[in-house]
Design a protein around this motif. Structure first.
Motif, PDB file in Angstrom:
ATOM      1  N   UNK A  30       0.831  -1.205   0.000  1.00 44.38           N
ATOM      2  CA  UNK A  30       0.000   0.000   0.000  1.00 44.38           C
ATOM      3  C   UNK A  30       0.865   1.254   0.000  1.00 44.38           C
ATOM      4  N   UNK A  31       1.994   1.205   0.695  1.00 44.25           N
ATOM      5  CA  UNK A  31       2.927   2.330   0.684  1.00 44.25           C
ATOM      6  C   UNK A  31       3.419   2.622  -0.727  1.00 44.25           C
ATOM      7  N   UNK A  32       3.687   1.546  -1.472  1.00 48.49           N
ATOM      8  CA  UNK A  32       4.161   1.710  -2.844  1.00 48.49           C
ATOM      9  C   UNK A  32       3.101   2.388  -3.701  1.00 48.49           C
ATOM     10  N   UNK A  33       1.846   1.954  -3.557  1.00 50.48           N
ATOM     11  CA  UNK A  33       0.751   2.530  -4.340  1.00 50.48           C
ATOM     12  C   UNK A  33       0.583   4.014  -4.038  1.00 50.48           C
ATOM     13  N   UNK A  34       0.707   4.381  -2.759  1.00 51.63           N
ATOM     14  CA  UNK A  34       0.487   5.766  -2.358  1.00 51.63           C
ATOM     15  C   UNK A  34       1.735   6.629  -2.470  1.00 51.63           C
ATOM     16  N   UNK A  35       2.823   6.023  -2.967  1.00 52.94           N
ATOM     17  CA  UNK A  35       4.103   6.732  -3.129  1.00 52.94           C
ATOM     18  C   UNK A  35       4.732   7.119  -1.798  1.00 52.94           C
ATOM     19  N   UNK A  36       4.239   6.547  -0.690  1.00 47.59           N
ATOM     20  CA  UNK A  36       4.833   6.861   0.608  1.00 47.59           C
ATOM     21  C   UNK A  36       6.026   5.972   0.928  1.00 47.59           C
ATOM     22  N   UNK A  37       6.360   5.062  -0.011  1.00 40.78           N
ATOM     23  CA  UNK A  37       7.500   4.186   0.224  1.00 40.78           C
ATOM     24  C   UNK A  37       8.823   4.948   0.198  1.00 40.78           C
ATOM     25  N   UNK A  38       8.788   6.200  -0.279  1.00 43.04           N
ATOM     26  CA  UNK A  38      10.000   7.004  -0.279  1.00 43.04           C
ATOM     27  C   UNK A  38      10.305   7.548   1.113  1.00 43.04           C
ATOM     28  N   UNK A  39       9.346   7.473   2.020  1.00 39.43           N
ATOM     29  CA  UNK A  39       9.559   7.944   3.381  1.00 39.43           C
ATOM     30  C   UNK A  39      10.347   6.889   4.169  1.00 39.43           C
ATOM     31  N   UNK A  40      10.995   7.317   5.269  1.00 38.87           N
ATOM     32  CA  UNK A  40      11.737   6.350   6.079  1.00 38.87           C
ATOM     33  C   UNK A  40      10.833   5.220   6.565  1.00 38.87           C
ATOM     34  N   UNK A  41      11.401   4.012   6.620  1.00 34.97           N
ATOM     35  CA  UNK A  41      10.602   2.841   6.985  1.00 34.97           C
ATOM     36  C   UNK A  41      10.234   2.823   8.463  1.00 34.97           C
ATOM     37  N   UNK A  42      11.089   3.389   9.321  1.00 36.79           N
ATOM     38  CA  UNK A  42      10.907   3.224  10.760  1.00 36.79           C
ATOM     39  C   UNK A  42       9.579   3.762  11.278  1.00 36.79           C
ATOM     40  N   UNK A  43       9.181   5.007  10.931  1.00 37.26           N
ATOM     41  CA  UNK A  43       7.885   5.491  11.447  1.00 37.26           C
ATOM     42  C   UNK A  43       6.710   4.647  10.973  1.00 37.26           C
ATOM     43  N   UNK A  44       6.749   4.216   9.717  1.00 34.56           N
ATOM     44  CA  UNK A  44       5.656   3.395   9.197  1.00 34.56           C
ATOM     45  C   UNK A  44       5.605   2.050   9.914  1.00 34.56           C
ATOM     46  N   UNK A  45       6.766   1.463  10.136  1.00 34.81           N
ATOM     47  CA  UNK A  45       6.828   0.177  10.830  1.00 34.81           C
ATOM     48  C   UNK A  45       6.328   0.306  12.259  1.00 34.81           C
ATOM     49  N   UNK A  46       6.712   1.406  12.944  1.00 32.45           N
ATOM     50  CA  UNK A  46       6.277   1.622  14.321  1.00 32.45           C
ATOM     51  C   UNK A  46       4.771   1.835  14.398  1.00 32.45           C
ATOM     52  N   UNK A  47       4.228   2.547  13.408  1.00 33.26           N
ATOM     53  CA  UNK A  47       2.790   2.763  13.388  1.00 33.26           C
ATOM     54  C   UNK A  47       2.023   1.469  13.239  1.00 33.26           C
ATOM     55  N   UNK A  48       2.507   0.604  12.368  1.00 33.15           N
ATOM     56  CA  UNK A  48       1.857  -0.693  12.182  1.00 33.15           C
ATOM     57  C   UNK A  48       1.982  -1.536  13.445  1.00 33.15           C
ATOM     58  N   UNK A  49       3.150  -1.518  14.076  1.00 31.13           N
ATOM     59  CA  UNK A  49       3.351  -2.296  15.298  1.00 31.13           C
ATOM     60  C   UNK A  49       2.398  -1.824  16.404  1.00 31.13           C
ATOM     61  N   UNK A  50       2.261  -0.522  16.559  1.00 35.34           N
ATOM     62  CA  UNK A  50       1.359   0.000  17.585  1.00 35.34           C
ATOM     63  C   UNK A  50      -0.080  -0.426  17.326  1.00 35.34           C
ATOM     64  N   UNK A  51      -0.477  -0.440  16.056  1.00 39.58           N
ATOM     65  CA  UNK A  51      -1.828  -0.878  15.720  1.00 39.58           C
ATOM     66  C   UNK A  51      -2.006  -2.355  16.033  1.00 39.58           C
ATOM     67  N   UNK A  52      -1.013  -3.160  15.690  1.00 42.19           N
ATOM     68  CA  UNK A  52      -1.086  -4.596  15.952  1.00 42.19           C
ATOM     69  C   UNK A  52      -1.101  -4.873  17.453  1.00 42.19           C
ATOM     70  N   UNK A  53      -0.321  -4.106  18.196  1.00 45.93           N
ATOM     71  CA  UNK A  53      -0.194  -4.349  19.637  1.00 45.93           C
ATOM     72  C   UNK A  53      -1.406  -3.862  20.413  1.00 45.93           C
ATOM     73  N   UNK A  54      -1.911  -2.676  20.089  1.00 43.15           N
ATOM     74  CA  UNK A  54      -2.954  -2.039  20.900  1.00 43.15           C
ATOM     75  C   UNK A  54      -4.333  -2.052  20.262  1.00 43.15           C
ATOM     76  N   UNK A  55      -4.400  -2.348  18.951  1.00 42.87           N
ATOM     77  CA  UNK A  55      -5.680  -2.328  18.296  1.00 42.87           C
ATOM     78  C   UNK A  55      -6.236  -0.918  18.190  1.00 42.87           C
ATOM     79  N   UNK A  56      -7.535  -0.807  18.057  1.00 45.14           N
ATOM     80  CA  UNK A  56      -8.181   0.491  17.869  1.00 45.14           C
ATOM     81  C   UNK A  56      -8.905   0.992  19.122  1.00 45.14           C
ATOM     82  N   UNK A  57      -9.099   0.098  20.083  1.00 43.51           N
ATOM     83  CA  UNK A  57      -9.869   0.471  21.278  1.00 43.51           C
ATOM     84  C   UNK A  57      -9.096   1.360  22.228  1.00 43.51           C
ATOM     85  N   UNK A  58      -9.827   2.027  23.117  1.00 46.52           N
ATOM     86  CA  UNK A  58      -9.207   2.909  24.107  1.00 46.52           C
ATOM     87  C   UNK A  58      -9.103   2.250  25.474  1.00 46.52           C
ATOM     88  N   UNK A  59      -9.602   1.047  25.606  1.00 50.28           N
ATOM     89  CA  UNK A  59      -9.562   0.359  26.877  1.00 50.28           C
ATOM     90  C   UNK A  59     -10.393  -0.904  26.814  1.00 50.28           C
TER      91      UNK A  59
END
Length: 228
Positions: A196-225
């Motif tokens: 999806x990053x490739x399609x949106x041309x965001x693959x030119x951005x550093x990988x670390x923030x994108x990877x961390x964002x995905x990890x946080x979503x996987x770890x915490x999900x969308x709920x607040x509690x």
């Protein structure tokens, strides 16, 4: 029965070598590797990741007859290439987490490193790594040939599932989860997110923030509690 089980677990590369009647296995391994290297070089150099069997034969410096001695066709060659890229990626992510004691942090490092591996290099023609080069084939395999995909992904699945087991034993993740299913979800989420990053041309951005964002979503999900 034992032979049947061995055939079910053998990789496409191993089966390609086993097809050879040459008693010198080392020479058969070398010939197969030359075909794999030639095909990967062609894919890296091609904007659309395409190549023909004849191009592989010519680049490898071997014969068409020799190619069909090892592979039934292009699909088997692609499977062997994909298995090689998965094996290499598994070794790389396992090396990345080596020495890290905390089970949850091991999952974190594994996920972020695999994300980095799967992202296109962004460096132009001929610079992409094997995992990103094989991304299109990976998606085709997952959707059209799930049994072959499961076999190819075995090294990564086994490594991540073991880490989930360790994290559960340490109380770092919720108990009672289906670790095999979660492993599949995480690996697919990483691959499809980089696509999806490739399609949106965001693959030119550093990988670390994108990877961390995905990890946080996987770890915490969308709920607040916790839900009541």
């Amino acid at each position: 029965m034992a032979n049947e089980r061995a055939a079910e677990t053998a990789t496409w590369r191993e089966m390609a070598v086993a097809r050879s009647l040459d008693p010198a296995r080392a020479r058969a391994e070398e010939r197969v590797q030359r075909f794999l290297d030639a095909a990967m070089a062609l894919m890296q150099a091609s904007p659309d990741r395409e190549f023909t069997v004849q191009e592989v034969v010519e680049r490898s410096g071997q014969s068409l007859r020799s190619f069909y001695q090892y592979f039934a066709g292009k699909h088997e060659l692609l499977l062997a290439m994909f298995e090689e890229s998965v094996r290499s990626a598994a070794e790389q992510v396992v090396a990345r987490v080596e020495g890290t004691e905390d089970p949850l942090e091991r999952l974190h490092l594994f996920t972020s490193e695999y994300y980095r591996i799967c992202r296109p290099s962004g460096g132009g023609k001929g610079t992409a790594n094997a995992a990103s080069v094989m991304a299109d084939f990976a998606q085709q395999l997952l959707t059209k040939h799930p049994d072959e995909a499961a076999k190819a992904f075995a090294p990564l699945v086994s490594a991540y599932e073991d880490m989930l087991d360790d994290a559960a034993a340490a109380g770092s993740i919720r108990p009672g989860l289906d670790h095999r299913r979660i492993t599949g979800v995480v690996l697919q989420a990483v691959m499809f997110n980089t696509f999806a990053d490739t399609i949106s041309a965001s693959s030119v951005r550093p990988a670390e923030p994108a990877a961390e964002g995905l990890w946080e979503l996987l770890l915490d999900g969308l709920g607040v509690g916790p839900r009541t």
